[in-house]
Design a protein around this motif. Structure first.
Motif, PDB file in Angstrom:
ATOM      1  N   PHE A 189       0.881  -1.311  -0.118  1.00 46.88           N
ATOM      2  CA  PHE A 189       0.025   0.044  -0.010  1.00 46.88           C
ATOM      3  C   PHE A 189       0.887   1.278  -0.023  1.00 46.88           C
ATOM      4  O   PHE A 189       1.981   1.290   0.510  1.00 46.88           O
ATOM      5  CB  PHE A 189      -0.799  -0.081   1.179  1.00 46.88           C
ATOM      6  CG  PHE A 189      -1.730  -1.230   1.582  1.00 46.88           C
ATOM      7  CD1 PHE A 189      -2.967  -1.274   0.839  1.00 46.88           C
ATOM      8  CD2 PHE A 189      -1.269  -2.330   2.261  1.00 46.88           C
ATOM      9  CE1 PHE A 189      -3.841  -2.318   1.083  1.00 46.88           C
ATOM     10  CE2 PHE A 189      -2.053  -3.411   2.230  1.00 46.88           C
ATOM     11  CZ  PHE A 189      -3.088  -3.433   1.615  1.00 46.88           C
ATOM     12  N   VAL A 190       0.486   2.275  -0.584  1.00 48.28           N
ATOM     13  CA  VAL A 190       1.329   3.471  -0.576  1.00 48.28           C
ATOM     14  C   VAL A 190       0.208   4.581  -0.308  1.00 48.28           C
ATOM     15  O   VAL A 190      -1.002   4.891  -0.751  1.00 48.28           O
ATOM     16  CB  VAL A 190       1.891   3.701  -2.047  1.00 48.28           C
ATOM     17  CG1 VAL A 190       2.310   5.173  -2.184  1.00 48.28           C
ATOM     18  CG2 VAL A 190       2.722   2.772  -2.643  1.00 48.28           C
ATOM     19  N   TYR A 191       0.636   5.558   0.709  1.00 50.04           N
ATOM     20  CA  TYR A 191      -0.402   6.641   1.025  1.00 50.04           C
ATOM     21  C   TYR A 191       0.503   7.746   1.166  1.00 50.04           C
ATOM     22  O   TYR A 191       1.625   7.990   1.459  1.00 50.04           O
ATOM     23  CB  TYR A 191      -0.981   6.059   2.274  1.00 50.04           C
ATOM     24  CG  TYR A 191      -0.102   5.893   3.303  1.00 50.04           C
ATOM     25  CD1 TYR A 191       0.080   6.875   4.484  1.00 50.04           C
ATOM     26  CD2 TYR A 191       0.684   4.766   3.876  1.00 50.04           C
ATOM     27  CE1 TYR A 191       1.004   6.835   5.530  1.00 50.04           C
ATOM     28  CE2 TYR A 191       1.353   4.686   4.871  1.00 50.04           C
ATOM     29  CZ  TYR A 191       1.657   5.749   5.663  1.00 50.04           C
ATOM     30  OH  TYR A 191       2.488   5.409   6.723  1.00 50.04           O
ATOM     31  N   SER A 192      -0.343   8.897   1.344  1.00 47.27           N
ATOM     32  CA  SER A 192       0.106  10.374   1.344  1.00 47.27           C
ATOM     33  C   SER A 192      -0.293  10.745   2.784  1.00 47.27           C
ATOM     34  O   SER A 192      -1.203  10.167   3.432  1.00 47.27           O
ATOM     35  CB  SER A 192      -0.668  11.316   0.556  1.00 47.27           C
ATOM     36  OG  SER A 192       0.008  11.034  -0.878  1.00 47.27           O
ATOM     37  N   GLU A 193       0.528  11.422   3.347  1.00 47.82           N
ATOM     38  CA  GLU A 193       0.393  11.971   4.920  1.00 47.82           C
ATOM     39  C   GLU A 193      -0.333  13.247   4.868  1.00 47.82           C
ATOM     40  O   GLU A 193      -0.211  14.252   4.176  1.00 47.82           O
ATOM     41  CB  GLU A 193       1.870  12.466   5.346  1.00 47.82           C
ATOM     42  CG  GLU A 193       2.927  11.138   5.802  1.00 47.82           C
ATOM     43  CD  GLU A 193       3.979  11.592   6.707  1.00 47.82           C
ATOM     44  OE1 GLU A 193       3.934  12.665   6.996  1.00 47.82           O
ATOM     45  OE2 GLU A 193       4.429  10.697   7.229  1.00 47.82           O
ATOM     46  N   MET A 194      -1.589  13.102   5.528  1.00 47.61           N
ATOM     47  CA  MET A 194      -2.544  14.212   5.735  1.00 47.61           C
ATOM     48  C   MET A 194      -1.883  15.135   7.059  1.00 47.61           C
ATOM     49  O   MET A 194      -1.910  14.239   8.153  1.00 47.61           O
ATOM     50  CB  MET A 194      -3.943  13.868   5.671  1.00 47.61           C
ATOM     51  CG  MET A 194      -4.350  13.144   4.579  1.00 47.61           C
ATOM     52  SD  MET A 194      -4.678  14.053   3.311  1.00 47.61           S
ATOM     53  CE  MET A 194      -6.182  15.095   3.789  1.00 47.61           C
ATOM     54  N   GLU A 195      -1.829  16.145   6.639  1.00 50.03           N
ATOM     55  CA  GLU A 195      -1.282  17.236   7.825  1.00 50.03           C
ATOM     56  C   GLU A 195      -2.298  18.280   8.288  1.00 50.03           C
ATOM     57  O   GLU A 195      -2.855  18.909   7.361  1.00 50.03           O
ATOM     58  CB  GLU A 195       0.121  17.403   7.822  1.00 50.03           C
ATOM     59  CG  GLU A 195       1.202  16.603   7.412  1.00 50.03           C
ATOM     60  CD  GLU A 195       2.582  16.928   7.683  1.00 50.03           C
ATOM     61  OE1 GLU A 195       2.824  17.927   8.654  1.00 50.03           O
ATOM     62  OE2 GLU A 195       3.372  16.558   6.812  1.00 50.03           O
ATOM     63  N   PHE A 196      -2.631  18.525   9.514  1.00 49.11           N
ATOM     64  CA  PHE A 196      -3.361  19.641   9.891  1.00 49.11           C
ATOM     65  C   PHE A 196      -2.947  20.316  11.177  1.00 49.11           C
ATOM     66  O   PHE A 196      -2.832  19.858  12.156  1.00 49.11           O
ATOM     67  CB  PHE A 196      -4.915  18.831  10.387  1.00 49.11           C
ATOM     68  CG  PHE A 196      -5.682  18.133   9.356  1.00 49.11           C
ATOM     69  CD1 PHE A 196      -6.258  18.816   8.435  1.00 49.11           C
ATOM     70  CD2 PHE A 196      -5.342  17.009   9.330  1.00 49.11           C
ATOM     71  CE1 PHE A 196      -6.912  17.812   7.467  1.00 49.11           C
ATOM     72  CE2 PHE A 196      -6.069  15.795   8.625  1.00 49.11           C
ATOM     73  CZ  PHE A 196      -6.621  16.519   7.522  1.00 49.11           C
ATOM     74  N   PRO A 197      -2.361  21.634  10.679  1.00 50.83           N
ATOM     75  CA  PRO A 197      -1.752  22.265  11.818  1.00 50.83           C
ATOM     76  C   PRO A 197      -2.951  23.160  12.763  1.00 50.83           C
ATOM     77  O   PRO A 197      -4.050  22.881  12.601  1.00 50.83           O
ATOM     78  CB  PRO A 197      -1.166  23.592  10.892  1.00 50.83           C
ATOM     79  CG  PRO A 197      -2.076  23.490   9.638  1.00 50.83           C
ATOM     80  CD  PRO A 197      -2.611  22.310   9.418  1.00 50.83           C
ATOM     81  N   ALA A 198      -2.192  23.406  13.746  1.00 54.24           N
ATOM     82  CA  ALA A 198      -3.101  24.113  14.876  1.00 54.24           C
ATOM     83  C   ALA A 198      -3.473  25.523  14.554  1.00 54.24           C
ATOM     84  O   ALA A 198      -3.057  26.553  14.999  1.00 54.24           O
ATOM     85  CB  ALA A 198      -2.418  24.096  16.252  1.00 54.24           C
TER      86      ALA A 198
END
Length: 630
Positions: free
Chosen positions: A448-457
């Motif tokens: 499996f290959v996936y992208s990192e989802m990032e949500f800043p404060a």
């Protein structure tokens, strides 16, 4: 007669949740609605025998019907049905969709069109709620209209209709001076600072700690003057409580095996959970690049801080690992109350909040209504009531839903809210498994290959975080064991439905896959016979067009335009070729769709609208197939 039918088609649970809410509201005003998935037609109900039906249905990203609605769609489109088959049926339909997808509202519109063709009578306009801008902007007015029709049809008196709305007449004392404003802000800051669980103040226990955030003047904490001064908020009645949890002094018996989410049925899932071993994990892109998302590859535990924080705020952290038994409150006024199928009757609170309940999804307005009843602070209560009121719908969308606040974010913002844990069990949505396409499958190993989802404060989010599944995936190491489920692809598959396996190698394919979208095509190619250049050298791929966005600023659309001679045959109606699009829905999918429309319009000298109609024809015949995500 006070009975009628509520039927739903739901893939992720949104449509089902709305349908259940409609049932509960209808019961509060004395009606007796029956609730079923649409696929129960001709089993538990017969649509041609119904007088009134309310339908709530979504479209999946690739334009397919939800799994518990697909059979219904096929059955109402039978050629043998006459044009008066549903002549006696009045109906209303609410569609849920996401305008990021080119198949937006495809299934609700298809159902609506066919019901009319079969003689049914729609009582008011099809509701088309868009998840991209906020479902509530359409859902709430549509529900208001629905209940006006129900009140007239069943002659429900006005005083009885008050059972589903209330005007609490709670007016926030208006601040008239800068000194008073400053005093209120200081009081809220003191409340947050004295919130020991919010500061990680439980010794020896990992606890989520909020990052500092300065809320703007008009924000999650305080609405506009017009909203703050409104003395007649139209606030929904809080959902009826119905669950009681009893915690013993003992740990959960080791002999009790807690199967994943009680083995509750999940739309589209075709296997029971089974255990696999992680045999490799690594980066497939530069993890320090600021231009592209980090992408990782895993060949096949949530952090406890967030769960601990919520359980502490509910006052149950010390007993979170003890045996907990769920039952229906004998005093509940909720009709036909049932414990949700995805939680165990005998379990632990920690298990429920870690594996069964989605604590990251933005709280809905029913949950915010309950939070308003769970605070000792009048200012907090007033603001929470505003956020779930009819007048505060825009604030809810702008400050809760759009930034994707979590339950923890709400509790940080309103430090005096201490919700009963039973209410959270009732109202938190089911934790839905995250689907990932395999990039290879051979010799019993799946990759499996996936992208990192990032949500800043920012925007009210009080702690930086990655996607719900991303944090967990990043924590996996070689030798770890994980549970996975098998999901049956509807149309995005090779070979296509109806084609024999030995015929797939002769089928021309145009595959567009920016970023991690290319991973699923690797599995296609593995099926046909090792990575991209080898597929090219062996003739499995006839062309490999690489567009480097980071180095050269190229996009897949540029690659398509440079190779028009090879692309154009795929845009001609044919049962002998397929176009597969895989990747991001918010940008890539729309851009590629427009690129193809431009190619068709320029080649055939037709308008953009006519070109898109031709592309829609390719979709309808499964020649143009998407697997895209938000």
């Amino acid at each position: 007669m006070s009975d009628f039918l509520i039927a739903y088609g739901s893939q992720t649970g949104q449509a089902e949740t709305i349908a259940k809410s409609l049932q509960e509201k209808a019961e509060l005003i004395g009606l007796k609605p029956r609730l079923f998935p649409l696929d129960e037609n001709e089993k538990k109900f017969n649509l041609n025998e119904e007088k009134l039906c309310v339908i709530v249905v979504s479209s999946t990203g690739d334009g397919d019907a939800p799994d518990n609605c697909a059979r219904f769609v096929r059955r109402i489109n039978r050629r043998t049905l006459t044009d008066d088959y549903l002549k006696g049926l009045d109906y209303m339909i609410l569609g849920l969709g996401d305008s990021n997808y080119s198949s937006y509202q495809l299934i609700p519109r298809k159902i609506d069109k066919q019901l009319v063709a079969l003689g049914a009578n729609r009582l008011f306009d099809l509701g088309e709620a868009d998840d991209q801008v906020g479902l509530e902007l359409v859902v709430e007015p549509w529900i208001d209209q629905l209940f006006k029709i129900l009140a007239a049809r069943f002659e429900i008196p006005a005083e009885k209709m008050n059972a589903i709305t209330e005007s609490p007449n709670i007016k926030l004392n208006q601040v008239k001076s800068e000194e008073e404003k400053k005093a209120l802000l200081q009081k809220r800051q003191q409340d947050e600072e004295s919130d020991d669980e919010g500061r990680g103040g439980v010794q020896g226990i990992q606890m989520l700690i909020p990052e500092h955030y300065e809320y703007p003047e008009v924000s999650l904490l305080k609405g506009s003057p017009a909203l703050s001064n409104d003395e007649n908020l139209r606030v929904p009645i809080a959902p009826q409580p119905f669950i009681v949890s009893s915690v013993s002094h003992q740990k959960l018996d080791e002999d009790i095996k807690l199967e994943w989410q009680n083995l509750c049925k999940m739309p589209g899932v075709v296997t029971k959970p089974f255990e696999v071993l992680v045999v490799s994990a690594g980066f497939v892109t530069d993890p320090f690049s600021k231009k592209i998302k980090t992408k990782r590859m895993i060949t096949v535990d949530f952090g406890v801080e967030e769960v601990n924080f919520i359980l502490k705020r509910c006052g149950v952290l010390p007993i979170a690992d003890q045996q907990c038994e769920l039952s229906i409150d004998s005093k509940t006024e909720k009709i036909n109350a049932q414990i949700p199928g995805h939680v165990h009757k005998i379990t632990t609170l920690r298990h429920m909040f870690t594996t069964c309940l989605d604590i990251r999804r933005a709280p809905g307005r029913p949950l915010i209504r309950v939070l308003a009843e769970s605070t000792s602070n009048p200012q907090e209560k007033r603001r929470l009531l505003e956020l779930c009121s009819a007048q505060g719908m825009k604030d809810f969308t702008d400050f809760v839903r759009t930034p994707g606040l979590s339950l923890a974010d709400m509790l940080f913002a309103f430090p005096n809210v201490k919700p009963p844990v039973d209410r959270l069990i009732e109202l938190l949505p089911r934790l839905i498994p995250r689907p990932y396409s395999m990039s290879s499958y051979e010799n019993r190993r799946a990759r499996f290959v996936y992208s990192e989802m990032e949500f800043p404060a920012t925007d009210g989010r009080r702690h930086s975080r990655k996607g719900l599944a991303t944090d967990w995936l990043n924590s996996l190491r070689i030798g770890d064991k994980v549970e996975i489920l098998g999901k049956e692809p509807a149309r995005f598959r090779l070979p296509p439905l109806g084609m024999k396996r030995n015929q797939a190698g002769a089928l021309p394919l145009l595959m567009v896959g920016p970023g991690t979208g290319v991973s699923v095509f690797l599995s296609f190619l593995h099926f046909l016979r090792n990575e991209l250049e080898q597929f090219l050298s062996e003739g499995i791929l006839t062309d490999l067009i690489i567009c480097e966005s980071e180095q050269k600023g190229e996009r897949v659309q540029d690659g398509l335009r440079k190779h028009l001679d090879k692309v154009l045959p795929f845009l001609t109606p044919s049962a002998e070729s397929k176009i597969f699009i895989c990747g991001d829905a918010k940008g890539m999918s729309k851009d590629v769709w427009q690129c193809f429309a431009d190619i068709v319009a320029n080649e055939q000298k037709i308008s953009d609208l006519d070109a898109k109609k031709k592309l829609m024809d390719l979709k309808k015949t499964d020649q143009y197939i998407e697997d895209v995500w938000g």
